[in-house]
Scaffold this active site. Sequence first.
Site, PDB file in Angstrom:
ATOM      1  N   LYS A 297       5.464   3.686   5.525  1.00  0.00           N
ATOM      2  CA  LYS A 297       4.699   2.474   5.225  1.00  0.00           C
ATOM      3  C   LYS A 297       5.668   1.335   4.980  1.00  0.00           C
ATOM      4  O   LYS A 297       6.510   1.409   4.090  1.00  0.00           O
ATOM      5  CB  LYS A 297       3.795   2.695   4.007  1.00  0.00           C
ATOM      6  CG  LYS A 297       3.009   1.438   3.613  1.00  0.00           C
ATOM      7  CD  LYS A 297       1.922   1.734   2.592  1.00  0.00           C
ATOM      8  CE  LYS A 297       1.212   0.447   2.175  1.00  0.00           C
ATOM      9  NZ  LYS A 297       0.125   0.689   1.225  1.00  0.00           N
TER      10      LYS A 297
ATOM     11  N   ASP B 115      -8.262  -1.203  -5.618  1.00  0.00           N
ATOM     12  CA  ASP B 115      -8.672  -1.447  -4.231  1.00  0.00           C
ATOM     13  C   ASP B 115      -9.327  -0.169  -3.706  1.00  0.00           C
ATOM     14  O   ASP B 115      -9.014   0.323  -2.628  1.00  0.00           O
ATOM     15  CB  ASP B 115      -7.449  -1.821  -3.395  1.00  0.00           C
ATOM     16  CG  ASP B 115      -7.813  -2.611  -2.136  1.00  0.00           C
ATOM     17  OD1 ASP B 115      -9.003  -2.955  -1.971  1.00  0.00           O
ATOM     18  OD2 ASP B 115      -6.919  -2.870  -1.323  1.00  0.00           O
TER      19      ASP B 115
HETATM   20  P1  ADP Z   1      -2.550  -1.312   3.410  1.00  0.00           P
HETATM   21  O1  ADP Z   1      -1.848  -1.603   2.129  1.00  0.00           O
HETATM   22  O2  ADP Z   1      -2.066  -2.176   4.515  1.00  0.00           O
HETATM   23  O3  ADP Z   1      -4.028  -1.292   3.265  1.00  0.00           O
HETATM   24  P2  ADP Z   1      -2.661   1.595   3.444  1.00  0.00           P
HETATM   25  O4  ADP Z   1      -1.683   2.329   2.600  1.00  0.00           O
HETATM   26  O5  ADP Z   1      -4.035   1.461   2.915  1.00  0.00           O
HETATM   27  O6  ADP Z   1      -2.052   0.158   3.801  1.00  0.00           O
HETATM   28  O7  ADP Z   1      -2.703   2.271   4.886  1.00  0.00           O
HETATM   29  C1  ADP Z   1      -3.432   1.707   5.952  1.00  0.00           C
HETATM   30  C2  ADP Z   1      -4.062   2.793   6.822  1.00  0.00           C
HETATM   31  O8  ADP Z   1      -3.066   3.662   7.331  1.00  0.00           O
HETATM   32  C3  ADP Z   1      -5.010   3.693   6.049  1.00  0.00           C
HETATM   33  O9  ADP Z   1      -6.317   3.176   6.039  1.00  0.00           O
HETATM   34  C4  ADP Z   1      -4.919   5.004   6.799  1.00  0.00           C
HETATM   35  O10 ADP Z   1      -5.761   4.993   7.920  1.00  0.00           O
HETATM   36  C5  ADP Z   1      -3.486   5.018   7.299  1.00  0.00           C
HETATM   37  N1  ADP Z   1      -2.612   5.788   6.374  1.00  0.00           N
HETATM   38  C6  ADP Z   1      -1.878   5.298   5.357  1.00  0.00           C
HETATM   39  N2  ADP Z   1      -1.186   6.260   4.727  1.00  0.00           N
HETATM   40  C7  ADP Z   1      -1.467   7.416   5.365  1.00  0.00           C
HETATM   41  C8  ADP Z   1      -1.045   8.793   5.197  1.00  0.00           C
HETATM   42  N3  ADP Z   1      -0.181   9.155   4.241  1.00  0.00           N
HETATM   43  N4  ADP Z   1      -1.541   9.714   6.061  1.00  0.00           N
HETATM   44  C9  ADP Z   1      -2.413   9.356   7.019  1.00  0.00           C
HETATM   45  N5  ADP Z   1      -2.840   8.091   7.230  1.00  0.00           N
HETATM   46  C10 ADP Z   1      -2.379   7.117   6.425  1.00  0.00           C
HETATM   47 MG    MG Z   2      -5.308  -0.035   2.371  1.00  0.00          MG
END
Ligand code: ADP
Ligand code: MG
Length: 406
Positions: A124, A230
Amino acid sequence: MKLDTKSLRYLTPEDWRVLAAVEMGSKNHEIVPTSMIDKIARLRGGSSGVHKSISTLAKNGLIGRIKEAKYDGYRLTYGGLDYLAMHTHSQRDIVYSVGHRVGVGKESDIVMVADKTGQQRILKIHRLGRISFRTVKSNRDYLKRRQGGSWMYLSRLSAMREYAFLESLREEGFPVPEPFAQSRHTIVMSFIDNALPLRQVSAVPDPASLYAELIGLILRLARHGLIHGDFNEFNIMIQEQKPEDDDAQNGVGESSPGASIVPILIDFPQMVSMEHKNAEMYFDRDVACVKRFFERRFHFIATRPGPFFKDALATVGQDGAKRIDIAVEASGFTKKMSKDLEAAILEQQNTEISDESESIEDDEDDEDDEDDESDQNDSEVTEALDDNSRRDASAKEDKEESKRER
Ligand code: ADP
Ligand code: MG
């Protein structure tokens, strides 16, 4: 901004040293003078070729040349910071190859990566601070003052904070991804497989029990002093877990007999303490979010009202629950850092609200998500980050870097 790893493999140890020098220089210079880049790079063991490296890095968009009246110099770009973070993850054997982009948030990129054994992980990349200044004036002014608004600083803070929360939550047994590493504005965590965001789940076997489980998680967080902040259908992953011998081909939604679904929480930079001055608003908003979604998607309405903030507050720290809010604040986060990050996140959320209001009618279709999927298909093949030959050459350099990072 897309993570672009095209030339990652081709940078020489000298290039890396010069890139790290620009990063180091930017900690107290908005524009790092060429002479300073030269000096820092040489101090760290370089000899010649600093200028050649500067031009390579600039050509690849990792640093940007800034011409000013007083002096010329360079600035690290998002791409440059991405490279430094990827380099660190790769040197520490956290990430070996980079695959497709899984998702794009307004303030993050989510990328599939893998370790040496091919085990999939999620990278991320936090991208906070591309600020559009839509919030109330006081917040805007706050962010504009000195470092408070710098993207590099804010994105790094956001990653540090999310990583700290992930570690603590995981330790306390919460259903969250396993955190592996953090470098600069990035974190690497386990990939939640066989799962979809709740947003993309059209039916569940038993909405009432999933609802109870989610509200249970909100209350359990509260006992540890936390509000997610959130808690919406994008940040709750629904994982299908098969009993014993699983044939992991079925996706969520094509429920197989005997399978159970488990919610897994993600996305934590914005978490707030139950003692935050707006805690009640955040708590109520999280609860309302679940209720609204369950009513719209599953036509489920809870018979009991609440839960209410007052009751949850009375349970903070109960039965020896570790105060994660306090632990994370104590783990190297100054008051100022928390305030800076909060202001930036508020800015981001306000932007989101005004954007969402334009597309509220098509809430039930998943257009955005489908866009992301098509994005991934044409780049299924993962790409190795580093030549092994380069690996040894820059191992020494990286030791220095990890010392510096700590
Ligand atoms: P943001 O802060 O941009 O909202 P998120 O952490 O919510 O970022 O991640 C965005 C999207 O990426 C999530 O809605 C999910 O679909 C995917 N995602 C994030 N982390 C994971 C993970 N550890 N495993 C699988 N999918 C993930
Ligand atoms: Mg998110």
